[in-house]
Design an enzyme around this catalytic site. Structure first.
Site: not given
Ligand SMILES: NC(=O)c1ccc[n+]([C@@H]2O[C@H](COP(=O)([O-])OP(=O)(O)OC[C@H]3O[C@@H](n4cnc5c(N)ncnc54)[C@H](O)[C@@H]3O)[C@@H](O)[C@H]2O)c1
Length: 273
Positions: A44, A66, A158, A193
């Protein structure tokens, strides 16, 4: 004669790398893969949080990554291989959400950042790990897309970035299919989340409306997304590649009912014999 089915393939002995593993869906994937026997590498951009998550999972390790930086991604792929062995599984969950602004008001810097993480970052991760898997003749990649990549939404960076993830999943599956690498995606619906909670707290998303608009009338749990990822990463999905599996509590199938008076309520009453 057919073989006796192996109903729950174990991930024992496999190394699984998760990007964005310090939170939300990525964290749930790390826990689920580890529960099935994989040794997980939680990466992460937020290294302290990745360390905390890894500390609570047996045999897990953590690293800073990153995904927008090509050199970082290559370095981490080398480091994992050198220290722990060749990864068999990659889950790309690193991602950022965006405010639902009209394009006239969406700063191009925001657009660039969302595309850099959610599209380019997934591609860089797939290439760094996938090319090594291809040379070894085995591997499974699961990309975290979104229902936003399958429908129009007021998310002008997005949603197209997630559509690109679905497209690159197909292209890379064809690219590496003969090299034994499967590439699939899951498209989560709305999952509570830390990222979604922050958007709710800012007034950018309405959780009641998101739940109401799904066939099942609820949001999705991170663990439900993780179980689909583990299935796609496992030998249970040995002939599945290039697909995107929605895990959305029926959000995609419910929207078109609005023009017909909406979804009908849950049935009640006695079951007739
Ligand atoms: N939560 C939702 O409803 C939802 C729905 C559809 C898709 N998603 C996708 O699921 C994935 C996870 O989302 P989430 O809701 O668990 O979010 P979250 O913020 O809880 O987790 C995302 C993680 O990605 C990390 N991150 C951000 N930028 C980064 C980078 N440049 N390099 C490495 N790590 C990085 C953050 O530090 C975080 O720990 C994402 O791709 C998101 O688009 C989420």
């Amino acid at each position: 004669m057919m073989e006796t089915p192996n109903v729950t393939s174990s991930l024992e002995g496999r190394i699984a790398v998760i990007t964005g593993g310090a939170s939300g869906i990525g964290e749930a994937c790390a826990r689920d893969l580890a529960a099935r026997g994989a040794q997980v590498v939680v990466t992460d951009i937020d290294e302290p949080r990745a360390q905390t998550v890894a500390f609570s999972i047996p045999r897990a390790v953590a690293g800073r990554l990153d995904v927008t930086r090509p050199d970082d991604v290559e370095m981490v792929a080398d480091w994992v291989e050198r220290e722990y062995g060749p990864p068999a599984i990659l889950v790309t969950s690193a991602g950022v959400l965006q405010p639902p602004l009209p394009p006239e008001d969406l700063p191009i810097e925001t657009w660039d950042h969302v595309v850099a993480v959610d599209q380019r970052g997934v591609y860089l991760s797939c290439v760094a790990f996938g090319k090594r898997m291809a040379l070894r003749g085995q591997g499974a990649i699961v990309n975290i897309a979104s229902v936003a990549g399958l429908r129009s939404m007021p998310l002008h960076a997005y949603a197209p970035a997630k559509a690109a993830v679905i497209g690159m999943t197909r292209a890379l599956a064809a690219e590496w299919g003969r090299s034994g690498v499967r590439v699939n995606a899951v498209a989560p619906g709305f999952v509570m989340t830390p990222a979604l909670q922050a958007a709710v707290d800012d007034g950018q998303r309405d959780p009641a409306a998101l739940a109401e608009n799904s066939a099942m009338g609820r949001l999705v749990a991170p663990e439900e997304v993780a179980r689909a990822c583990s299935f796609l990463a496992s030998d249970d999905a040995s002939a599945i590649t290039g697909i995107t599996v929605p895990v959305d509590a029926g959000w995609l199938v419910a929207g078109s009912w609005h023009g017909y008076g909406g979804l009908r309520p849950a049935r009640t009453g006695d079951v007739q014999g």
